[in-house]
Design an enzyme around this catalytic site. Structure first.
Site, PDB file in Angstrom:
ATOM      1  N   LYS A  56       0.802  -1.225   0.000  1.00  0.00           N
ATOM      2  CA  LYS A  56       0.000   0.000   0.000  1.00  0.00           C
ATOM      3  C   LYS A  56       0.836   1.276   0.000  1.00  0.00           C
ATOM      4  O   LYS A  56       0.370   2.323  -0.465  1.00  0.00           O
ATOM      5  CB  LYS A  56      -0.936   0.006   1.209  1.00  0.00           C
ATOM      6  CG  LYS A  56      -2.091  -0.979   1.132  1.00  0.00           C
ATOM      7  CD  LYS A  56      -3.180  -0.498   0.188  1.00  0.00           C
ATOM      8  CE  LYS A  56      -4.433  -1.340   0.296  1.00  0.00           C
ATOM      9  NZ  LYS A  56      -5.506  -0.832  -0.586  1.00  0.00           N
ATOM     10  N   SER A  81      -8.873  -0.081   6.657  1.00  0.00           N
ATOM     11  CA  SER A  81      -8.895  -1.044   7.753  1.00  0.00           C
ATOM     12  C   SER A  81      -7.514  -1.230   8.365  1.00  0.00           C
ATOM     13  O   SER A  81      -7.391  -1.854   9.414  1.00  0.00           O
ATOM     14  CB  SER A  81      -9.408  -2.401   7.254  1.00  0.00           C
ATOM     15  OG  SER A  81      -8.510  -2.953   6.308  1.00  0.00           O
ATOM     16  N   GLU A 207      -9.899 -13.914  -3.751  1.00  0.00           N
ATOM     17  CA  GLU A 207     -10.688 -13.330  -2.679  1.00  0.00           C
ATOM     18  C   GLU A 207     -10.986 -14.391  -1.619  1.00  0.00           C
ATOM     19  O   GLU A 207     -11.053 -15.581  -1.932  1.00  0.00           O
ATOM     20  CB  GLU A 207     -12.028 -12.810  -3.202  1.00  0.00           C
ATOM     21  CG  GLU A 207     -11.947 -11.637  -4.136  1.00  0.00           C
ATOM     22  CD  GLU A 207     -13.325 -11.147  -4.563  1.00  0.00           C
ATOM     23  OE1 GLU A 207     -13.682 -10.011  -4.199  1.00  0.00           O
ATOM     24  OE2 GLU A 207     -14.044 -11.899  -5.248  1.00  0.00           O
ATOM     25  N   GLY A 211     -15.976 -13.097   1.044  1.00  0.00           N
ATOM     26  CA  GLY A 211     -15.970 -11.744   0.485  1.00  0.00           C
ATOM     27  C   GLY A 211     -15.756 -11.763  -1.008  1.00  0.00           C
ATOM     28  O   GLY A 211     -14.751 -11.254  -1.518  1.00  0.00           O
ATOM     29  N   ASP A 213     -17.137 -10.258  -3.578  1.00  0.00           N
ATOM     30  CA  ASP A 213     -17.819  -9.180  -4.292  1.00  0.00           C
ATOM     31  C   ASP A 213     -17.269  -8.949  -5.695  1.00  0.00           C
ATOM     32  O   ASP A 213     -18.038  -8.702  -6.636  1.00  0.00           O
ATOM     33  CB  ASP A 213     -17.762  -7.875  -3.493  1.00  0.00           C
ATOM     34  CG  ASP A 213     -16.349  -7.492  -3.082  1.00  0.00           C
ATOM     35  OD1 ASP A 213     -15.764  -8.217  -2.260  1.00  0.00           O
ATOM     36  OD2 ASP A 213     -15.830  -6.484  -3.599  1.00  0.00           O
ATOM     37  N   SER A 307       0.964  -9.738  -0.597  1.00  0.00           N
ATOM     38  CA  SER A 307       0.764  -8.292  -0.497  1.00  0.00           C
ATOM     39  C   SER A 307       1.171  -7.651   0.822  1.00  0.00           C
ATOM     40  O   SER A 307       1.397  -6.442   0.866  1.00  0.00           O
ATOM     41  CB  SER A 307      -0.699  -7.952  -0.794  1.00  0.00           C
ATOM     42  OG  SER A 307      -1.552  -8.605   0.131  1.00  0.00           O
TER      43      SER A 307
END
Length: 322
Positions: A56, A81, A207, A211, A213, A307
């Protein structure tokens, strides 16, 4: 219908130049044991060794560094989060400004402590009953801050894509790239890079099963909203993919694999015992997909972006204990 967001390999290369000497060029590791288990040659890009412990930082810094000086001086805001929270806090410190971060009240304690440790102010909310985007936008507006969202921003996506750019520079052409999917920024940036350099590469997102989506959205052809998922992968507890990320991923992503929390834990344990690296649950989902056979018709050479590794010792021990 809105035009598709425009992001190119050159945008990611420009982000890489901006990050030179600021972000870490993280290692790529291999393992004969992993290759034997998976039945392919696997290259793991270890973003757990990135500054603040996750990919990130790449996107947060790339976006913040391009703010006009007067806007940067007033401070920046974000909602997250945990990993984007830390990334924006660290980027603000590096750039000599301040940060205010909206975080869920049940965010991992280690991530909240790290965000505060980088000098940011933290405001909390209830992720299950409140809309973080609306709250974050309101917070930024009320305080006159520049908002850097966690994934739905072209400069953020370009920054995240530099992880895949580095991986491919080191490995050469890969047949597939397996990437965790939360809001979709990492896989969108990675796909822009990978498909531009090697059009035949398969882009596979992963995923948590609770979750899904993005998988549902890609299958339906439009963004789908689900209840906030209950999963150990806190970085992937999203209700819907981003607008910009979904538009890019709809064109560039080939498949989404789903993994259970149990499979994620198995992958965390494998990474620790065999690769000697610590992964948080969200960072372990691509490895989980490979180890559990969730990716069909595996090609010979596969890249994985692990990640992040932001998990405290107590939580890691709780999850991975036999």
């Amino acid at each position: 219908m809105p035009a598709e967001p425009h992001l190119t390999l050159d945008d990611v290369r420009a982000a890489a130049a901006r990050l030179e000497g600021v972000a870490h060029r993280t290692p790529v590791v291999t393992s004969r044991t992993l290759n034997a288990r998976v039945g392919a040659e696997v290259f793991v890009k270890c973003e757990n060794f990135q500054r603040m412990g996750a990919f990130k930082f790449r996107g947060a810094y790339n976006a913040a560094a391009q703010l006009p000086p007067d806007r940067l001086a007033k401070g920046i805001a974000a909602f997250s989060s945990g990993n984007h929270a830390q990334a924006v806090a660290l980027a603000a410190r590096e750039l000599g400004t301040t940060a205010v971060i909206l975080m869920p009240e049940d965010a991992p304690r280690s991530k909240m402590a790290a965000t505060l440790g980088y000098g940011a102010e933290v405001v909390t909310y209830d992720r299950y009953t409140e809309d973080r985007q609306a709250l974050g936008e309101g917070l930024a507006k009320d305080r006159g801050l520049a908002l850097i969202p966690p994934y739905d921003h072209l400069d953020v996506i370009a920054g995240q894509g530099t992880a895949a750019l580095e991986l491919l520079q080191e490995t050469g052409e890969l047949d597939a790239l397996v990437v965790p999917v939360g809001g979709g920024g990492l896989i969108a940036g990675s796909a822009v890079v990978a498909k531009a350099l090697h059009p035949a590469v398969r882009m596979i997102g992963v995923e948590p099963a609770a979750g899904d989506d993005t998988k549902r959205s890609l299958e339906s052809g439009e963004r789908v909203t689900i209840p906030v998922p209950r999963t150990i992968a806190d970085g992937q507890m999203l209700s819907s993919p981003g607008e910009i990320t979904f538009a890019l991923n709809q064109r560039l992503v080939d498949a989404i694999a789903l993994v259970s929390d149990e499979e994620i834990v198995d992958a965390m344990r494998f990474a620790f015992e065999r690769l000697r690296i610590v992964l948080e649950p969200s960072g372990a989902t691509p490895l989980a997909a490979l180890l559990s056979g969730r990716v069909e018709n595996l090609p010979p050479r596969i890249g994985v972006i692990a990640s992040g590794g932001n998990i405290d010792t107590r939580r890691f021990a709780e999850l991975t204990a036999d």
